[in-house]
Design a protein around this motif. Sequence first.
Motif, PDB file in Angstrom:
ATOM      1  N   VAL A   1      69.155 100.138  34.081  1.00  0.00           N
ATOM      2  CA  VAL A   1      69.039  99.995  32.637  1.00  0.00           C
ATOM      3  C   VAL A   1      67.656 100.464  32.204  1.00  0.00           C
ATOM      4  O   VAL A   1      66.648 100.059  32.788  1.00  0.00           O
ATOM      5  N   LEU A   2      67.604 101.339  31.193  1.00  0.00           N
ATOM      6  CA  LEU A   2      66.312 101.814  30.701  1.00  0.00           C
ATOM      7  C   LEU A   2      65.554 100.691  29.988  1.00  0.00           C
ATOM      8  O   LEU A   2      66.151  99.908  29.250  1.00  0.00           O
ATOM      9  N   ASP A   3      64.259 100.669  30.221  1.00  0.00           N
ATOM     10  CA  ASP A   3      63.406  99.663  29.592  1.00  0.00           C
ATOM     11  C   ASP A   3      63.578  99.673  28.072  1.00  0.00           C
ATOM     12  O   ASP A   3      63.668 100.743  27.459  1.00  0.00           O
ATOM     13  N   PHE A   4      63.615  98.509  27.503  1.00  0.00           N
ATOM     14  CA  PHE A   4      63.643  98.296  26.049  1.00  0.00           C
ATOM     15  C   PHE A   4      64.969  98.698  25.396  1.00  0.00           C
ATOM     16  O   PHE A   4      65.122  98.553  24.184  1.00  0.00           O
ATOM     17  N   SER A   5      65.930  99.201  26.183  1.00  0.00           N
ATOM     18  CA  SER A   5      67.180  99.669  25.554  1.00  0.00           C
ATOM     19  C   SER A   5      68.220  98.569  25.411  1.00  0.00           C
ATOM     20  O   SER A   5      69.214  98.740  24.706  1.00  0.00           O
ATOM     21  N   LEU A   6      68.015  97.438  26.093  1.00  0.00           N
ATOM     22  CA  LEU A   6      69.001  96.356  26.032  1.00  0.00           C
ATOM     23  C   LEU A   6      68.981  95.714  24.644  1.00  0.00           C
ATOM     24  O   LEU A   6      67.943  95.265  24.167  1.00  0.00           O
ATOM     25  N   CYS A   7      70.144  95.705  24.008  1.00  0.00           N
ATOM     26  CA  CYS A   7      70.251  95.175  22.645  1.00  0.00           C
ATOM     27  C   CYS A   7      71.542  94.383  22.534  1.00  0.00           C
ATOM     28  O   CYS A   7      72.583  94.836  23.021  1.00  0.00           O
ATOM     29  N   LYS A   8      71.471  93.200  21.932  1.00  0.00           N
ATOM     30  CA  LYS A   8      72.678  92.370  21.849  1.00  0.00           C
ATOM     31  C   LYS A   8      72.746  91.655  20.510  1.00  0.00           C
ATOM     32  O   LYS A   8      71.726  91.450  19.843  1.00  0.00           O
TER      33      LYS A   8
END
Length: 299
Positions: A28-35
């Motif tokens: 998972v790319l850094d800072f790309s996790l969004c929920k």
Amino acid sequence: MNTSHAIGLDIGGTHITAAVINKTEMKVLDFSLCKESFDSNRPVHEVMNIWKKVISTSIENSKINDITGIAICMPGPFDYKTGICWIKDQSKYEHFYGLNIRELLLETLDFPSDFPVLFENDAVCFGKGEVFKQQENLSKKLMAVTLGTGLGACFIDKGTSISSGTSVPTDGEIYNLPYRDGIAEDYVSVRGLLSHYKSLSNKDLNNGLELYNLAKNGDKQAILVFERMGEDLAEVVIPWIKKFAADHIIIGGKIANASDLFLFSFDKVIQESGLKIEISISNDNEIAALLGAVSFLCD
């Protein structure tokens, strides 16, 4: 080596999680996790706008411009090849029955109609992702179970998902197995927990978190409900652990966060059945699901 990136989506009855995944390194790319949490029974256009916001934010935060595909973990019943939703009477996505989610999503995102979009069962994605997280699972027979709005499952033999044959239930699904006065999901799910609590206390709760907090604060009826769910889950999976000859069962999903309330009773019934199996609770269900979804784009 050329690196390509895809969007991974974990979509449930009450949430959507998105991330941009490096397909070469399966990270998972850094800072790309969004929920975001939401009510999936809202009108279709409102739900799609929530999805769009989360996906767009994930891409923007990743700083990646070239996305090569979208891989989506989606609960069933769902036609994973065509992208048509067949969820009905399950307290989620009540306005989506019969709709083509692939077309809806691409239209909402303003992506070309031939952009690669892949759908897979959420429990299968979770199981595949757990294999990527723990390489030793590649040599094992793994059963993965997801506990949340619904009851999901998958069976993985040395990294390959098995959904047919006599060693697994039809389509690898356990939610619809006959159990007690209904089906397994009537008892092992948020709906089952809340229904059981109401039968004991005559109180309506809004969600599983309320029940969890009651149990943690010593509410004996709430504690009993979780313990009984652990027993029910064990009784549902034991016949299939035996038929599949599973070495390892991994439990994930939102209810897995309450494992301190049901794992003891689950393990007790498993041991009483004579089974010897490794039991694990996943500590990052969403990452596993996202990696598992994108792995199908790589296959």
